[in-house]
Scaffold this active site. Structure first.
Site, PDB file in Angstrom:
ATOM      1  N   GLU A   1      -5.662   9.688   0.986  1.00 28.13           N
ATOM      2  CA  GLU A   1      -6.015   8.267   0.919  1.00 28.13           C
ATOM      3  C   GLU A   1      -7.062   7.966  -0.146  1.00 28.13           C
ATOM      4  OE1 GLU A   1      -4.638   5.765   2.149  1.00 28.13           O
ATOM      5  OE2 GLU A   1      -3.407   6.520   3.786  1.00 28.13           O
TER       6      GLU A   1
ATOM      7  N   HIS B   1       0.840  -1.206   0.000  1.00 29.31           N
ATOM      8  CA  HIS B   1       0.000   0.000   0.000  1.00 29.31           C
ATOM      9  C   HIS B   1       0.871   1.250   0.000  1.00 29.31           C
ATOM     10  CE1 HIS B   1      -3.036   2.932   1.256  1.00 29.31           C
ATOM     11  NE2 HIS B   1      -2.203   3.285   2.229  1.00 29.31           N
TER      12      HIS B   1
ATOM     13  N   HIS C   1       1.335   5.418  -2.023  1.00 32.83           N
ATOM     14  CA  HIS C   1       1.813   6.723  -1.564  1.00 32.83           C
ATOM     15  C   HIS C   1       3.060   7.243  -2.270  1.00 32.83           C
ATOM     16  CE1 HIS C   1      -0.907   7.498   1.783  1.00 32.83           C
ATOM     17  NE2 HIS C   1      -0.806   6.223   2.136  1.00 32.83           N
TER      18      HIS C   1
ATOM     19  N   SER D   1      -4.153   1.596  -4.673  1.00 30.01           N
ATOM     20  CA  SER D   1      -3.661   0.270  -4.261  1.00 30.01           C
ATOM     21  C   SER D   1      -4.804  -0.708  -4.011  1.00 30.01           C
ATOM     22  CB  SER D   1      -2.806   0.405  -2.987  1.00 30.01           C
ATOM     23  OG  SER D   1      -3.551   0.976  -1.919  1.00 30.01           O
TER      24      SER D   1
END
Length: 510
Positions: free
Chosen positions: A383, A338, A343, A402
């Site tokens: 997010e 993730h 990110h 993701s």
């Protein structure tokens, strides 16, 4: 040092050993930064109230306030601390009006206090005819005795101690240098495979031991250390390959241009390949070259306050463990897949990196309620954020990029799409059981950053401003004329260089 020690002691009290799910009966599909903030605020409130009740019992004073409890704690540290001068502000409610003020001032004098300011007004509320604000310089020990004496006066309906103007007893602790992030690695909501039956790795002893080993490496890490290398197993690499190849297939159509650009750069640098999980050290070096961001290993999901504080230094705390092999397309908490796929690409984009740091800077010294709001903004942007690109919706949120299922849902016509407005986004309830019913759409990263700055400047209670000095790697609190003048001087020098560059460009074109 007193404030740092107190903060560390409080953090130790707030850390929990049990799974967040078991502790609260919470069947969440994934761990959320917003949950962290909300739970942290609840624990802080309960702990403060418990400590205050105990202090009231010890002092036999039912009116003892939080400020007085902190003051008493500071005074008890040493004889020197007890005699240290406190710049205090008292709010006095005078039953019979200002006529009694002279006697009150004489009482302050008797306790060796020096009155520096007196201000009165008509009382608000029943039980008093006037209110008075009295600022006084007095030792901590004498201040505690004065407060007790004033509360026994029949002339006063109530006595309140405000936080002093130099905030020596109420100064919120937050890291001022990147090295102090060593104190900001606390796991508030641990969704542990050995404790939670819903975790994919609950019944896998080998996986649990592997997670613990990697977590211990993160806990041992200190600022300045090289990031330890993790030797990933073939099974872990296979899990990475499944998610990586799926992302490669989807990103041309659904990922924003900034994400696609950096993803390609990572592939060219041989950091992103399907057959190897990137190491944090090599990714940290890549980010540092492009935006100044660096990585730091984390054992799991941190408290919201600790995680956001790291962003202020352009440091992203990243996990190194891999989700369980039985669940390659979903993880109940952030894992390195993730972090890497979701990110890292955008942290190498200058505009997005600046936006992330702005959220971190806003969190320093913020109240618990404001941390919850900032966490919510982070949730719906970093997010699960969407942006517009040539009239089409594109994803820039790590949770979307993701997660194939949520990505396809987010860009469809099933959920509601709202324009990003921080004041409204900050109070929007979120959904972590299933996919989001609402997503916020930014016109651009620059637009999101500008709106966020305006919201912070008007919607936060922090009585000071902060800036990150990239030369010293320190947070500077801009709470004095001298500090502001120094900051303005640096900015003027930068503007001078920019004007010279502009003049030279105009000359060359002419």
């Amino acid at each position: 040092m007193m404030a740092v020690a107190a903060a560390q002691k409080n953090r130790e009290m707030f850390a929990i050993k049990k799974s967040y799910s078991i502790e609260n009966g919470y069947p969440a599909r994934r761990r959320s930064l917003v949950d962290d903030a909300r739970f942290e605020a609840l624990v802080v409130k309960q702990t403060k109230q418990s400590a205050l009740d105990e202090a009231r019992q010890r002092s036999n004073d039912a009116e003892l306030t939080e400020e007085e409890m902190l003051l008493a704690t500071a005074a008890a540290e040493s004889a020197e601390a007890a005699q240290a001068v406190q710049h205090a502000a008292l709010v006095l409610r005078l039953r019979d009006g200002v006529g009694a003020l002279a006697r009150i001032l004489k009482t302050i004098e008797n306790f060796k206090g020096t009155v520096t300011h007196v201000e009165t007004r008509a009382a608000k509320g029943a039980g008093a005819r006037a209110d008075a604000l009295v600022r006084v310089d007095i030792s901590r020990q004498q201040l505690l005795l004065l407060l007790r004496a004033l509360r026994q006066s029949a002339a006063l309906a109530s006595v309140a101690l405000l936080a002093d103007t130099h905030v020596s007893i109420k100064d919120p602790w937050f890291p001022r240098h990147a090295s102090e992030l060593d104190n900001c690695n606390h796991l508030m909501t641990k969704y542990e495979p050995e404790l939670d039956m819903n975790h994919p790795g609950f019944a896998d002893k080998v996986y649990r031991e592997r997670r613990k080993m990697i977590a211990d490496i993160a806990f041992a890490f200190k600022h300045g250390d090289p990031i330890p290398t993790i030797e990933y197993s073939p099974a872990e690499t296979a899990t990475w390959r499944v998610v990586f190849n799926n992302t490669v297939d989807l990103l041309p159509k659904y990922a924003c241009a900034e994400y696609r650009r950096v993803f390609g750069m990572l592939q060219e640098a041989n950091i992103f390949t399907p057959d190897r999980i990137p190491q944090l050290e090599e990714m940290s070096s890549f980010l540092n070259r492009h935006t100044g961001f660096r990585l730091r290993p984390a054992a799991g999901l941190l408290t919201a306050r600790d995680f956001l504080a790291s962003l202020a230094f352009r440091i992203f705390q990243s996990t190194q463990y891999v989700r369980h092999t039985s669940s390659p397309h979903h993880t109940p908490e952030p894992d390195c897949i993730h972090e890497m796929i979701g990110h890292m690409p955008l942290l190498a984009d200058p505009k997005f990196a600046q936006f992330s740091q702005e959220i971190g800077l806003a969190s320093l010294g913020a109240s618990d309620a404001e941390i919850e709001k900032l966490s919510t903004v982070y949730w719906f942007t970093v997010e699960f954020g969407l942006c517009k690109e040539k009239g089409n919706l594109k994803a820039y949120g790590a949770g979307l990029l993701s997660s194939t299922r949520e990505l396809l849902h987010a860009v469809s016509d099933k959920p509601e799409h709202r324009p990003f407005e921080p004041a409204l986004t900050a109070i929007q309830p979120y959904q972590d059981q299933e996919v989001q019913p609402i997503y916020y759409v930014a016109e651009s990263f620059e637009d999101a950053k500008d709106k966020f700055r305006r919201w912070v400047s008007t919607g936060m209670s922090r009585p000071f401003e902060v800036r990150f000095n990239p030369h010293t790697q320190r947070i500077e609190v801009l709470d004095s004329v001298e500090r502001l003048e120094s900051c303005v001087s640096q900015i003027n020098l930068e503007v001078l260089h920019l004007n010279n560059a502009l003049a030279k460009l105009r000359t060359s074109f002419a």
